[in-house]
Design a protein around this motif. Structure first.
Motif, PDB file in Angstrom:
ATOM      1  N   GLY A 157       0.794  -1.228   0.000  1.00 36.89           N
ATOM      2  CA  GLY A 157       0.000   0.000   0.000  1.00 36.89           C
ATOM      3  C   GLY A 157       0.819   1.267   0.000  1.00 36.89           C
ATOM      4  O   GLY A 157       0.262   2.369   0.026  1.00 36.89           O
ATOM      5  N   PHE A 158       2.155   1.145  -0.051  1.00 38.95           N
ATOM      6  CA  PHE A 158       3.005   2.332  -0.109  1.00 38.95           C
ATOM      7  C   PHE A 158       3.148   2.852  -1.539  1.00 38.95           C
ATOM      8  O   PHE A 158       3.776   3.895  -1.772  1.00 38.95           O
ATOM      9  N   ALA A 159       2.592   2.135  -2.498  1.00 41.38           N
ATOM     10  CA  ALA A 159       2.489   2.581  -3.885  1.00 41.38           C
ATOM     11  C   ALA A 159       1.226   1.947  -4.468  1.00 41.38           C
ATOM     12  O   ALA A 159       0.779   0.897  -3.998  1.00 41.38           O
ATOM     13  N   GLU A 160       0.662   2.600  -5.458  1.00 40.59           N
ATOM     14  CA  GLU A 160      -0.564   2.085  -6.075  1.00 40.59           C
ATOM     15  C   GLU A 160      -0.312   1.719  -7.534  1.00 40.59           C
ATOM     16  O   GLU A 160       0.467   2.396  -8.219  1.00 40.59           O
ATOM     17  N   PRO A 161      -0.943   0.646  -8.018  1.00 39.72           N
ATOM     18  CA  PRO A 161      -0.757   0.267  -9.424  1.00 39.72           C
ATOM     19  C   PRO A 161      -1.435   1.248 -10.370  1.00 39.72           C
ATOM     20  O   PRO A 161      -2.430   1.886 -10.010  1.00 39.72           O
ATOM     21  N   THR A 162      -0.898   1.362 -11.566  1.00 42.47           N
ATOM     22  CA  THR A 162      -1.550   2.147 -12.605  1.00 42.47           C
ATOM     23  C   THR A 162      -2.782   1.416 -13.124  1.00 42.47           C
ATOM     24  O   THR A 162      -3.807   2.024 -13.421  1.00 42.47           O
ATOM     25  N   SER A 163      -2.666   0.086 -13.214  1.00 42.02           N
ATOM     26  CA  SER A 163      -3.814  -0.739 -13.603  1.00 42.02           C
ATOM     27  C   SER A 163      -3.637  -2.127 -13.002  1.00 42.02           C
ATOM     28  O   SER A 163      -2.546  -2.504 -12.577  1.00 42.02           O
ATOM     29  N   GLY A 164      -4.732  -2.887 -12.970  1.00 42.06           N
ATOM     30  CA  GLY A 164      -4.700  -4.226 -12.405  1.00 42.06           C
ATOM     31  C   GLY A 164      -5.235  -4.244 -10.978  1.00 42.06           C
ATOM     32  O   GLY A 164      -5.632  -3.211 -10.426  1.00 42.06           O
ATOM     33  N   ASP A 165      -5.249  -5.430 -10.374  1.00 43.26           N
ATOM     34  CA  ASP A 165      -5.842  -5.593  -9.049  1.00 43.26           C
ATOM     35  C   ASP A 165      -4.910  -6.390  -8.134  1.00 43.26           C
ATOM     36  O   ASP A 165      -4.132  -7.239  -8.604  1.00 43.26           O
ATOM     37  N   ILE A 166      -4.997  -6.104  -6.836  1.00 45.81           N
ATOM     38  CA  ILE A 166      -4.276  -6.853  -5.810  1.00 45.81           C
ATOM     39  C   ILE A 166      -5.301  -7.282  -4.765  1.00 45.81           C
ATOM     40  O   ILE A 166      -6.054  -6.444  -4.250  1.00 45.81           O
ATOM     41  N   ARG A 167      -5.336  -8.584  -4.452  1.00 45.13           N
ATOM     42  CA  ARG A 167      -6.277  -9.091  -3.466  1.00 45.13           C
ATOM     43  C   ARG A 167      -5.524  -9.783  -2.332  1.00 45.13           C
ATOM     44  O   ARG A 167      -4.590 -10.551  -2.581  1.00 45.13           O
TER      45      ARG A 167
END
Length: 357
Positions: free
Chosen positions: A56-66
């Motif tokens: 959570g210290f960086a966010e993706p430009t696209s895609g998902d994390i579960r």
């Protein structure tokens, strides 16, 4: 329980851009609950960026994390049921060991008596039972690493993330901490995801390893499979070091080196490659042996350029006719060769592997 909730972490088509620069390119991987997975790769390959997106210290430009089947994209780190051990530990040097471990619990407003109990349990687990009242500035690097680990574990996360956790330690202490990390992982049964550029560390610690290169995962597999059966030339060369001998697939399951047949190779090693395919033979140093020219015709001749003593083994470096080198690891008890001597390097063909050139 749904099928996805069985997974510790699922990464689905993640891409990360910094302006026009691509740090992560369409990465997908699933880490099962309770696994110890290491993300391995050279500096700049994107492995730490991937870990920071999970945390959570960086966010993706696209895609998902579960995590546990639930998407965490957009959630702050403290709401993700993960905890992070940073490369520099990020401890408070003028606070005590116990105060550092308790920090996350205090931020979560856990009852004081419960904090005291859990800190004592954690000090026992990380073998620092008698160090709780010492300041962090008064302990060793290895002890500081354990404090950082204890501070992350005490909040009981579902997933522990480790960014080069042993990078600041000397070799002997790294070996000791590797064993302790394995023990803690086994006792707690949590999901561990670590990042490292140290191949030996990854092979030692992991249930599975994701090898990254230029923002992509080239192979995600068990340590032995990566070492014995790499799928790309990069993986073969990066994981554990390998001799890569250029060859061509010949008729009847043979390999040709500079037009000369080497030997018939097992069918599962050649695979479906047609005659004429350009390949590299992957030969690990420990399966290579040297002998006098004429004693073994099923190898390749090379001129010895170096003989390096390194304790139980000696490293024999040879130069092939095309200028490339081979490295053999042989017992230090074997009589040493002489620089400039021409010898035959041979190996058990069933222990080698092929990658496309």
């Amino acid at each position: 329980m749904t099928a996805t909730s069985l997974h510790g972490v699922e990464i689905d088509g993640i891409t990360k851009l910094y302006g026009d620069a691509v740090a992560i390119q369409d990465v997908s991987m699933t880490v099962s609950a309770g696994e110890f997975v290491t993300i391995l790769g050279p500096s700049g390959c994107g492995k730490s960026t991937l870990l920071r997106m999970i945390s959570g210290f960086a966010e993706p430009t696209s895609g998902d994390i579960r995590v546990g089947g639930k998407s965490v994209v957009g959630l702050p780190p403290y709401k993700r049921d993960t905890a992070m051990v940073f490369q520099d530990y990020a401890l408070f040097p003028h606070r005590t060991v116990a105060e550092n471990i308790a920090f996350g619990l205090r931020m979560r407003k856990v009852d004081k008596s419960e904090i005291a109990r859990r800190v004592e349990e954690m000090l026992e687990l990380i073998n620092l039972k008698d160090f709780g009242k010492r300041r962090v500035s008064e302990i060793s690097g290895g002890q500081a690493q354990r404090v950082a680990l204890g501070r992350a574990l005490v909040v009981r996360p579902a997933v522990l993330l480790l960014d080069e956790p042993l990078g600041a330690l000397d070799m002997k202490l790294r070996k000791q901490m590797q064993a302790e990390l394995k023990k803690i992982h086994r006792e707690l049964g949590l999901t561990f995801i670590a990042v490292t550029h140290d191949q030996e560390e990854a092979l030692t610690l992991s249930d599975r390893i994701a090898v990254m290169n230029a923002g992509c995962i080239e192979q995600f597999d068990a340590p032995e499979a990566l070492y014995r059966r790499p799928v790309t030339r990069f993986v073969a060369d990066f994981v554990g070091g390998a001799n890569l001998i250029d060859a061509e697939v010949g008729p009847a399951g043979s390999l040709l080196i500079n037009g000369k047949p080497l030997a018939e190779m097992p069918a599962d090693i050649i695979g479906a490659r047609p005659v004429g395919s350009a390949v590299s033979i992957v030969v690990r140093p420990e399966i290579l042996s040297t002998s006098a020219v004429g004693e073994n015709d099923l190898g390749v001749q090379a001129v010895v350029t170096e003989v390096l003593f390194s304790g139980p083994v000696q490293q024999i470096v040879g130069r092939l006719a095309d200028g490339k080198t081979l490295v053999a690891h042989e017992s230090a008890l074997k009589p040493s060769l002489t620089r400039g001597e021409t010898v035959t390097f041979s190996w058990n063909k069933t222990l080698s592997w092929l990658v496309d050139r």
